[in-house]
Design an enzyme around this catalytic site. Structure first.
Site, PDB file in Angstrom:
ATOM      1  N   GLN B 125      -1.959  -3.841  -1.674  1.00  0.00           N
ATOM      2  CA  GLN B 125      -0.557  -3.814  -2.095  1.00  0.00           C
ATOM      3  C   GLN B 125       0.183  -5.043  -1.566  1.00  0.00           C
ATOM      4  O   GLN B 125      -0.021  -5.446  -0.431  1.00  0.00           O
ATOM      5  CB  GLN B 125       0.142  -2.577  -1.541  1.00  0.00           C
ATOM      6  CG  GLN B 125      -0.461  -1.270  -1.991  1.00  0.00           C
ATOM      7  CD  GLN B 125       0.332  -0.075  -1.471  1.00  0.00           C
ATOM      8  OE1 GLN B 125       1.556  -0.099  -1.467  1.00  0.00           O
ATOM      9  NE2 GLN B 125      -0.358   0.946  -1.035  1.00  0.00           N
ATOM     10  N   GLY B 126       1.043  -5.587  -2.380  1.00  0.00           N
ATOM     11  CA  GLY B 126       1.838  -6.743  -1.964  1.00  0.00           C
ATOM     12  C   GLY B 126       3.319  -6.521  -2.186  1.00  0.00           C
ATOM     13  O   GLY B 126       3.946  -7.161  -3.035  1.00  0.00           O
ATOM     14  N   SER B 128       5.872  -5.390   0.811  1.00  0.00           N
ATOM     15  CA  SER B 128       6.736  -5.732   1.946  1.00  0.00           C
ATOM     16  C   SER B 128       6.594  -7.191   2.355  1.00  0.00           C
ATOM     17  O   SER B 128       5.522  -7.798   2.212  1.00  0.00           O
ATOM     18  CB  SER B 128       6.378  -4.862   3.152  1.00  0.00           C
ATOM     19  OG  SER B 128       6.595  -3.511   2.861  1.00  0.00           O
ATOM     20  N   GLU B 243       3.565   6.662  -6.861  1.00  0.00           N
ATOM     21  CA  GLU B 243       3.109   6.781  -5.481  1.00  0.00           C
ATOM     22  C   GLU B 243       3.803   7.944  -4.785  1.00  0.00           C
ATOM     23  O   GLU B 243       3.178   8.764  -4.132  1.00  0.00           O
ATOM     24  CB  GLU B 243       3.387   5.475  -4.737  1.00  0.00           C
ATOM     25  CG  GLU B 243       3.040   5.556  -3.265  1.00  0.00           C
ATOM     26  CD  GLU B 243       3.127   4.197  -2.581  1.00  0.00           C
ATOM     27  OE1 GLU B 243       2.815   4.132  -1.409  1.00  0.00           O
ATOM     28  OE2 GLU B 243       3.520   3.213  -3.235  1.00  0.00           O
ATOM     29  N   SER B 369      10.414   4.671   3.536  1.00  0.00           N
ATOM     30  CA  SER B 369      10.666   5.512   4.704  1.00  0.00           C
ATOM     31  C   SER B 369      11.435   6.769   4.297  1.00  0.00           C
ATOM     32  O   SER B 369      12.106   6.799   3.266  1.00  0.00           O
ATOM     33  CB  SER B 369      11.473   4.736   5.748  1.00  0.00           C
ATOM     34  OG  SER B 369      12.819   4.646   5.337  1.00  0.00           O
ATOM     35  N   ASN B 370      11.312   7.805   5.121  1.00  0.00           N
ATOM     36  CA  ASN B 370      11.971   9.061   4.754  1.00  0.00           C
ATOM     37  C   ASN B 370      13.496   8.932   4.730  1.00  0.00           C
ATOM     38  O   ASN B 370      14.169   9.690   4.023  1.00  0.00           O
ATOM     39  CB  ASN B 370      11.511  10.176   5.694  1.00  0.00           C
ATOM     40  CG  ASN B 370      10.084  10.612   5.383  1.00  0.00           C
ATOM     41  OD1 ASN B 370       9.381   9.931   4.618  1.00  0.00           O
ATOM     42  ND2 ASN B 370       9.661  11.730   5.943  1.00  0.00           N
ATOM     43  N   GLU B 371      14.025   7.952   5.475  1.00  0.00           N
ATOM     44  CA  GLU B 371      15.473   7.727   5.403  1.00  0.00           C
ATOM     45  C   GLU B 371      15.855   7.197   4.015  1.00  0.00           C
ATOM     46  O   GLU B 371      16.862   7.616   3.435  1.00  0.00           O
ATOM     47  CB  GLU B 371      15.918   6.727   6.483  1.00  0.00           C
ATOM     48  CG  GLU B 371      15.928   7.308   7.896  1.00  0.00           C
ATOM     49  CD  GLU B 371      14.537   7.570   8.459  1.00  0.00           C
ATOM     50  OE1 GLU B 371      13.571   6.907   8.021  1.00  0.00           O
ATOM     51  OE2 GLU B 371      14.421   8.455   9.330  1.00  0.00           O
TER      52      GLU B 371
END
Lengths: 356, 386
Positions: B125-126, B128, B243, B369-371
């Site tokens: 995966q590219g 971040s 995803e 992230s969950n946030e």
């Protein structure tokens, strides 16, 4: 394999929701709270006309012959609108109990048609509850009597019981401790039949409460979202702050993951599966957690207004707090699930075991 | 509502169970974050592919089984129950594959999908970058068009599988004057191209689970772009949706973990019950795994009836990542003073739990992230203002 409700079931749910939106609006709830009886005869008649009282009564006795899976949709609406009426006790629980008696039993002919037409209110006791709901208006009380070998059921007329009111923090609940004396004349069934009926009643009632708790959770979430979108501080709606958003988002997740648990338990009850009791306890615990959390988060979002009598949230919180322990508190249901899962083998474990 | 499996579904389950019983390796593989383990897992994926099991939801002509989502759930249940190896090719089969099917040209599909199904090409995966994590639209790596090619410069990081994979899919800024989610393009980049430098990052389990990837005038043919130039954000969001959605974390593995946790509790009951919270934690683990399974079947039914997964996928991501953490924390509590043991210590049962516990720490962080997920739920499902 299809985990969906059919169009008829969804349409019926929608018609109940549309009706309650008008007839059980918060201002009407407040009016009914203030009355001594706490009940609106007009509302009960209207609910009967809608077909709700006929839902569980067998077709041979004039009902719709539907069942526990249908109720899982309807009880969510009863909770969402926090109706000031123990409708489910008569229409779901009493009809289930009476319909469990032998086909020729005279109590069936005497009461099931009256449930359908909305002319009878039936209150139902159970050893798990210290109270009986709506006993003060009941035309018939169905009461358990523990004897050797199980539980007998007795049918009692209002004049055969003594009631002691148990005032509740939920202004629309009318609870009473019931004193009565069993006699051969009041006995409806023997202990073996009665034990089976009592066990089934407990699961059906716990599930009806679970559905209401889930509906209440959704209502309290909606109230919190409305308030957060409209209340401004620091020059913008408080709902734009992540501290508020994340609290409400957690309620969404709890509701989304309690709902299919409720539906699975309803199917287990309808089919009388071996894992019925454990699945019902799971549903009650999941829905209670969603409702309890929704209450806490929603009052926090409402700030000081949430602590007032004036804001509607209080009515829904109180119902949720009360129902949390009705028909088996959390300790009861956790213990029951633990017995089945950790100490016994009533539930098959692991992948592929979810649908027998 | 019909909660029974059809005879065809039961037959499929029996077929999968039988095949797995004959093919699942007896000895556990090394971690796929090692060279040895990567090749073991890749060979296993090829074995799966030979039976059409590497990508059961793909169409048959692309190397899959053409399964509907209920059959996919059944396959996953049997796979988890058999303790079959972890899937090393998820990036390809679950993330890039569906994106190619939706946005790829016929030539791209023909070139990449069959090789992907057979595990001949492995994708990293590219997404971040050092300054584009939760704020993915802050991407600065550039892919500037030069004739029939793009010239890539910049850096990606936290690139899962990049240490051993031979391809990357990712987002690059193709319009240097653009900002945020405009002007990005979705490209496939061969990781053996001149100018690519891969620097492994050692994760807290000591394995090379991901990498930094540097691009220095890397030339990529324009035909490796998926979707229109400048539309990469839209294409990538579709991938991110897959995803977070149903397929990445099938419920069966959580049910398997919950089952093992119940067994662990039963074995250690005498010591576990000294902590009155453990019994309840085990119950919660089972309830969570069961709820996740039921929610998956519920979603599958809604999809079959014509609904689509949108921001609801964010509730899924929060739920499975927190469940995974809760289950492994409970196992660590039960194992007590032996929970810290690495493989080789006398009590072998703790090592898998420890490895799972470490990996569970990452769950609430990766894949958005969950946030970020809570923001998505609040803004898109509840309609709260930004």
């Amino acid at each position: 394999m299809n985990f969906n409700f059919n169009e008829d079931q969804a349409a019926f749910r929608d018609s109940v929701a549309r009706f309650l939106m008008v007839e059980a609006a918060p201002e009407k709830l407040r009016e009914i709270w203030q009355t001594g009886d706490g009940r609106s005869p007009a509302l009960r008649v209207a609910l009967a006309e809608l077909g709700l009282t006929a839902l569980s009564v067998p077709e041979a006795e004039g009902g719709l012959g539907l069942g526990d899976v249908d109720w899982a949709l309807i009880t969510q609406q009863l909770g969402y609108f926090a109706i000031p009426d123990s409708l489910a006790d008569t229409a779901c629980l009493a009809s289930g109990l009476l319909a469990g008696l032998p086909a020729e039993h005279e109590a069936r002919a005497a009461w099931l048609p009256r449930i359908v037409d909305g002319s009878a209110r039936i209150a139902v006791g159970h050893p798990v509850n210290p109270w009986v709901a709506d006993a003060h208006l009941a035309d018939l009380l169905l009461m358990p009597h523990a004897v050797e070998g199980g539980i007998e059921w007795h049918g009692l007329a209002p004049e055969q019981v003594q009631l002691t009111a148990c005032p509740s923090i939920d202004g629309s609940r009318r609870l009473a401790a019931v004193q009565w004396t069993p006699s051969p004349a009041t006995r409806l069934c023997d202990a073996a039949t009665g034990q089976r009926l009592a066990d089934e009643l407990l699961d059906r009632a716990a599930l009806a409460v679970a559905g209401q708790l889930l509906g209440l959770a959704q209502r309290m979430l909606d109230l919190g979202v409305d308030y957060a979108a409209q209340r401004k501080q620091f020059g913008k709606p408080i709902g734009s702050f992540q501290a508020i958003k994340h609290q409400l988002a957690d309620v969404v997740t709890l509701i989304e993951f309690a709902k299919p648990v409720l539906y699975r338990a309803a199917a287990a009850l309808a089919a009388d599966e071996p894992g019925r009791a454990a699945r019902v306890s799971h549903a009650k615990l999941a829905c209670a957690e969603a409702a309890w959390t929704a209450a806490r988060k929603s009052i926090q979002v409402h700030g000081a207004m949430g602590y007032t009598w004036e804001v509607d949230l209080q009515m829904f919180m109180k119902r949720a707090w009360a129902l949390d322990a009705a028909w088996g508190d959390r300790a009861f249901h956790k213990a029951r699930l633990g017995d089945a899962l950790l100490d016994g083998d009533a539930l098959p474990l692991g992948p592929g075991a979810t649908f027998n | 509502m019909d909660l029974t499996y059809t005879p065809q579904q039961q037959a499929f389950r029996a077929e999968v169970r039988d095949w797995l019983a004959r093919h699942v390796p007896r000895e556990p593989f090394a971690s796929y974050d090692t060279r040895e383990g990567f090749e073991q897992h890749r060979a296993w994926e090829a074995t799966l592919a030979g039976a059409g099991y590497s990508s059961v939801t793909w169409p048959r002509e692309l190397g899959g089984r053409g399964c509907d989502l209920t059959e996919w759930l059944i396959f996953e249940e049997e796979y988890a129950a058999a303790d079959a190896p972890q899937r090393v090719n998820q990036n390809g089969i679950l993330l890039l594959g569906p994106t190619l099917m939706e946005f790829g040209t016929p030539a791209q599909k023909a070139r990449f999908l069959p090789r992907m199904a057979r595990c001949e090409d492995m994708f990293a995966q590219g997404w971040s970058e050092p300054n584009a994590g939760s704020d993915m639209a802050a991407i600065t790596s550039r892919a500037i068009r030069d004739g029939d090619e793009y010239v890539i410069n910049g850096q990606k990081t936290w690139s899962t599988r990049a240490v051993f994979a031979n391809w990357m899919f990712g987002l690059f800024r193709s319009d240097p004057a653009s900002s945020r989610h405009h002007g990005l393009s979705y490209l496939l980049v061969p990781l053996d191209a001149p100018g690519v430098t891969i620097r492994p990052i050692t994760a807290l389990n000591g394995k090379q689970a991901f990498a930094e990837v540097f691009f220095d005038d890397v030339r990529v043919p324009a035909e490796h772009r998926i979707g229109e130039e400048g539309q990469g954000w839209h294409v990538a969001m579709a991938t991110a949706g897959f995803e977070r959605g149903l397929l990445l974390r099938s419920p069966a593995r959580y049910q398997r973990t919950a089952q093992k946790l119940v067994q662990l509790y039963r074995r250690h009951r005498r010591s576990a019950d000294r902590d009155p919270g453990i019994r309840e934690a085990v119950l919660r683990a089972w309830m969570g795994a069961e709820a996740y399974t039921l929610a998956s079947y519920h979603t599958v039914a809604r999809l079959a009836a014509g609904a689509s997964i949108g921001a609801e996928a964010s509730t899924n991501k929060i739920f499975w990542s927190e469940l995974d953490l809760q289950m492994h924390e409970t196992a660590m509590r039960i194992l007590g003073a032996r929970a810290e043991y690495l493989p080789g210590a006398p009590d072998a049962e703790s090592a898998d739990w420890l490895e799972g516990f470490l990996f569970a720490q990452a769950g609430p962080i990766y894949a958005g992230s969950n946030e970020i997920q809570r923001n998505i739920i609040a803004e898109r499902l509840l309609g709260l203002p930004k």
